[in-house]
Design a protein around this motif. Structure first.
Motif, short mmCIF file in Angstrom:
data_model
loop_
_atom_site.label_atom_id
_atom_site.label_comp_id
_atom_site.label_asym_id
_atom_site.label_seq_id
_atom_site.Cartn_x
_atom_site.Cartn_y
_atom_site.Cartn_z
N ASP A 66 0.81 -1.22 0.00
CA ASP A 66 0.00 0.00 0.00
C ASP A 66 0.84 1.27 0.00
N SER A 67 2.12 1.14 -0.32
CA SER A 67 2.93 2.36 -0.42
C SER A 67 3.96 2.22 -1.53
N LEU A 68 4.38 3.34 -2.03
CA LEU A 68 5.37 3.39 -3.09
C LEU A 68 6.70 3.86 -2.51
N LYS A 69 7.80 3.42 -3.15
CA LYS A 69 9.11 3.96 -2.80
C LYS A 69 9.09 5.45 -3.16
N THR A 70 9.91 6.22 -2.48
CA THR A 70 9.98 7.67 -2.76
C THR A 70 10.26 7.94 -4.23
N ALA A 71 11.19 7.19 -4.81
CA ALA A 71 11.55 7.40 -6.23
C ALA A 71 10.40 7.00 -7.15
N GLU A 72 9.65 5.96 -6.78
CA GLU A 72 8.48 5.57 -7.58
C GLU A 72 7.43 6.68 -7.54
N GLN A 73 7.19 7.21 -6.33
CA GLN A 73 6.19 8.27 -6.18
C GLN A 73 6.59 9.49 -6.99
N ALA A 74 7.86 9.79 -7.05
CA ALA A 74 8.33 10.95 -7.84
C ALA A 74 8.02 10.74 -9.32
N LEU A 75 8.21 9.51 -9.83
CA LEU A 75 7.87 9.25 -11.24
C LEU A 75 6.37 9.35 -11.47
N VAL A 76 5.58 8.84 -10.53
CA VAL A 76 4.12 8.93 -10.65
C VAL A 76 3.69 10.39 -10.64
N ASP A 77 4.24 11.17 -9.72
CA ASP A 77 3.89 12.59 -9.63
C ASP A 77 4.22 13.33 -10.93
#
Length: 153
Positions: free
Chosen positions: A136-147
């Motif tokens: 239920d959570s993304l790695k910080t780097a994954e979240q940055a790509l999603v954003d």
């Protein structure tokens, strides 16, 4: 005990897909390990690809074609009464657990719909993926790509 943070002890995640469920029924995904430009792996940084629920089954079937074909053959054997239901269930479970079978990691972004999680888990069964995990959570780097992609979703 081997140190999991030591690059010598890190195993590359092969034949795997990470699916990130987002709002608006979109699915972002990448294959195998996640890499950033500065992670020291020497691998190119991960790029996210985009699909949706109308296309995700085809994507998974194509990457898991051998297992899907074997499972379809098993269903035919069962329907033709060449194997019992117990044999069918045992063989099906063994096939889905084989090492060469596609693996999946399912992650949800904070504003993804719960219904989409249920639907993607159903797709795991339909496409013969026996090994998958839900996070239920993304790695910080994954979240940055999603954003970075969000405005186009």
């Amino acid at each position: 005990v081997p140190d999991p943070n030591d690059p010598q002890n890190k195993t590359e995640l092969n034949h795997a897909i990470t699916l990130i469920l987002t709002k608006n029924d979109k699915i972002l995904y990448y294959w195998n390990e996640f890499h950033t430009a500065d992670d020291g792996s020497g691998k190119p940084p991960t790029q996210l690809e985009q699909t949706d629920f109308s296309k995700v089954r085809q994507l998974l079937v194509e990457k898991n074609a051998a297992t899907v074909a074997a499972l379809n053959d098993l269903v035919k054997q069962f329907n033709d009464k060449k194997i019992t239901e117990d044999e069918y269930n045992m063989k099906r479970k063994a096939m889905k657990g084989e090492a060469g079978n596609l693996k999946a990691i399912i992650k949800t972004e904070k504003d993804a719909k719960y219904r989409n999680m249920i639907d993607i888990v159903d797709e795991m069964d339909i496409t013969g993926i026996g090994s998958y995990g839900v996070m239920d959570s993304l790695k910080t780097a994954e979240q940055a790509l999603v954003d970075a992609i969000k405005p186009t979703l």
